[in-house]
Write a protein that holds these residues in place. Sequence first.
Motif, short mmCIF file in Angstrom:
data_model
loop_
_atom_site.label_atom_id
_atom_site.label_comp_id
_atom_site.label_asym_id
_atom_site.label_seq_id
_atom_site.Cartn_x
_atom_site.Cartn_y
_atom_site.Cartn_z
N VAL A 138 42.52 49.97 42.45
CA VAL A 138 43.42 51.05 42.83
C VAL A 138 44.49 50.48 43.76
CG1 VAL A 138 43.63 53.29 43.96
CG2 VAL A 138 41.57 52.75 42.63
N LEU A 139 45.74 50.51 43.31
CA LEU A 139 46.85 49.97 44.07
C LEU A 139 47.99 50.98 44.10
CD1 LEU A 139 46.94 46.35 42.57
CD2 LEU A 139 46.04 47.02 44.80
N PRO A 140 48.85 50.90 45.11
CA PRO A 140 50.00 51.83 45.16
C PRO A 140 50.86 51.70 43.90
CG PRO A 140 49.74 50.66 47.25
CD PRO A 140 48.80 50.00 46.29
N ASP A 141 51.21 52.83 43.31
CA ASP A 141 52.01 52.82 42.09
C ASP A 141 53.38 52.17 42.28
OD1 ASP A 141 49.97 54.15 40.81
OD2 ASP A 141 50.83 56.14 41.14
N PHE B 28 59.03 37.68 40.79
CA PHE B 28 58.61 39.05 41.03
C PHE B 28 58.25 39.78 39.73
CE2 PHE B 28 60.01 38.13 45.22
CZ PHE B 28 59.16 38.90 46.00
N GLU B 29 58.79 39.32 38.63
CA GLU B 29 58.31 39.88 37.36
C GLU B 29 56.86 39.47 37.13
OE1 GLU B 29 59.87 40.78 32.89
OE2 GLU B 29 60.72 39.04 33.92
N LEU B 30 56.52 38.22 37.46
CA LEU B 30 55.12 37.78 37.36
C LEU B 30 54.23 38.57 38.31
CD1 LEU B 30 55.47 33.89 37.19
CD2 LEU B 30 54.91 35.44 35.32
N LEU B 31 54.70 38.80 39.53
CA LEU B 31 53.90 39.58 40.47
C LEU B 31 53.67 40.99 39.94
CD1 LEU B 31 52.44 39.95 43.14
CD2 LEU B 31 54.66 40.38 44.24
N GLY B 32 54.69 41.58 39.34
CA GLY B 32 54.52 42.91 38.75
C GLY B 32 53.49 42.91 37.63
N ARG B 33 53.50 41.87 36.80
CA ARG B 33 52.50 41.77 35.72
C ARG B 33 51.10 41.61 36.31
NH1 ARG B 33 55.09 40.38 30.75
NH2 ARG B 33 53.03 40.49 29.78
N TYR B 34 51.01 40.85 37.39
CA TYR B 34 49.70 40.65 38.03
C TYR B 34 49.17 41.97 38.60
CZ TYR B 34 46.21 39.03 41.40
OH TYR B 34 45.05 38.86 42.11
N VAL B 35 50.03 42.72 39.27
CA VAL B 35 49.61 43.99 39.86
C VAL B 35 49.12 44.94 38.76
CG1 VAL B 35 50.46 46.07 41.03
CG2 VAL B 35 51.05 43.79 41.92
N ARG B 36 49.83 44.99 37.65
CA ARG B 36 49.40 45.87 36.55
C ARG B 36 48.09 45.38 35.92
NH1 ARG B 36 54.80 48.41 33.68
NH2 ARG B 36 55.58 49.34 35.61
N TRP B 37 47.90 44.08 35.89
CA TRP B 37 46.63 43.53 35.39
C TRP B 37 45.48 43.96 36.29
CZ3 TRP B 37 43.35 39.67 37.54
CH2 TRP B 37 42.34 39.21 36.68
N LEU B 38 45.70 43.92 37.61
CA LEU B 38 44.66 44.35 38.53
C LEU B 38 44.31 45.82 38.31
CD1 LEU B 38 45.70 42.67 41.92
CD2 LEU B 38 43.77 42.06 40.45
N VAL B 39 45.33 46.64 38.09
CA VAL B 39 45.08 48.06 37.83
C VAL B 39 44.26 48.23 36.55
CG1 VAL B 39 46.18 50.26 37.26
CG2 VAL B 39 47.12 48.82 39.10
N ALA C 72 63.89 46.84 47.81
CA ALA C 72 62.75 46.76 46.89
C ALA C 72 61.67 45.81 47.41
CB ALA C 72 63.22 46.30 45.51
N TYR C 73 62.09 44.73 48.07
CA TYR C 73 61.10 43.77 48.57
C TYR C 73 60.09 44.45 49.51
CZ TYR C 73 58.96 39.70 50.72
OH TYR C 73 58.03 38.78 51.17
N LYS C 74 60.55 45.40 50.30
CA LYS C 74 59.67 46.07 51.26
C LYS C 74 58.51 46.79 50.58
CE LYS C 74 63.58 46.83 54.39
NZ LYS C 74 64.47 47.84 55.03
N ASP C 75 58.71 47.17 49.32
CA ASP C 75 57.66 47.87 48.58
C ASP C 75 56.81 46.93 47.73
OD1 ASP C 75 58.29 50.41 49.54
OD2 ASP C 75 59.87 50.68 48.04
#
Length: 328
Positions: free
Chosen positions: A266-269, A250-261, A311-314
């Motif tokens: 435009v993604l939910p904060d 999930f740390e990798l997923l968070g890095r990916y989401v920020r890379w997309l931004v 947290a998973y739900k978000d």
Amino acid sequence: MYGDGKVRLRSGAHALHGGNPVWSHTNRHIDLWVELLHGWELEPIAALPFTVTQDFSGDQFTSSNIPAGDMECLYGIVRDELSTYDRLESHVAAQTSCGNVVILEVDNFQLPQAGKAYRRQHARSSIAIDVLVPEATAVGYYHHDGYHTASGEDYEAIFRMPGDDAISRGAAFFPQAEVVRRRFTAQADAALVRASLGLLRAHLVRRPRENPICAFRTAFPDHLDQLMARGEPNFQAYAANVLRQLGANFELLGRYVRWLVMQGQVLPDTVAEACYTMASEAMVMQFRLMRAVISHKPDPCQDCLDQLEAAYKDTVPALAAHFGTDQP
């Protein structure tokens, strides 16, 4: 010499291995691919959509690894099993002379860069060999968070040369090996982002239909009983295959989401924030369990599980809703 013969002069590890991450390493597969792609001047973060598919499977979270199809789609990379019907050194020489890379499963015991494990502890690991110099008994390879070399006795141990103790005892040697070829043109810039988003949508369709933390929570009391009964020797293996797999994924997923931004999406904060909550709470749970094992005082970690479940739900469900893939 076999391979391109270039000296790897890089500014350092990729950003995924830099800074101050919650989890410094993910697993032997992801860490290796991050640095190999980085060495080829490709962006490994684009290959992280698969992280949304992580599930809990009875006794562990599913291990993170970049699917072969994603590699070909994003980078034009093709991966095939390498048959080792002859001397391993000869196979690696043949492949690297063609400009290919050989990913080889090895024992950390024989890797100079394996830290405390070097010649002290046996553990499965993987290296990606791109340069081989048999006349100097030297090999260059990617491993963990960088590029390294081995020579002399370490070289002979990697390739199980005559004189190696295991061979002298007649031990069978069937190494798991893979050849990696850059067959097609890699995606770049806006095309890379579009291709990565396409993979994300496809992986979201394959995501778990139930919150995997709920399944983990159901199994955890038995896990805790086993941890307390087996003590410290078993704890590190459990932590690596359960809590690190969860938190690092999930740390990798968070890095990916920020890379997309950063690429203009435009993604939910709340998604990236929830991913980092997952990563940090898994680390907290690991520390608490370590303390419980050492003190012989069981800790059910209910509040950690509450945080992870919420947290998973978000994270994955929120991404599925955003991209319109929230229906089964």
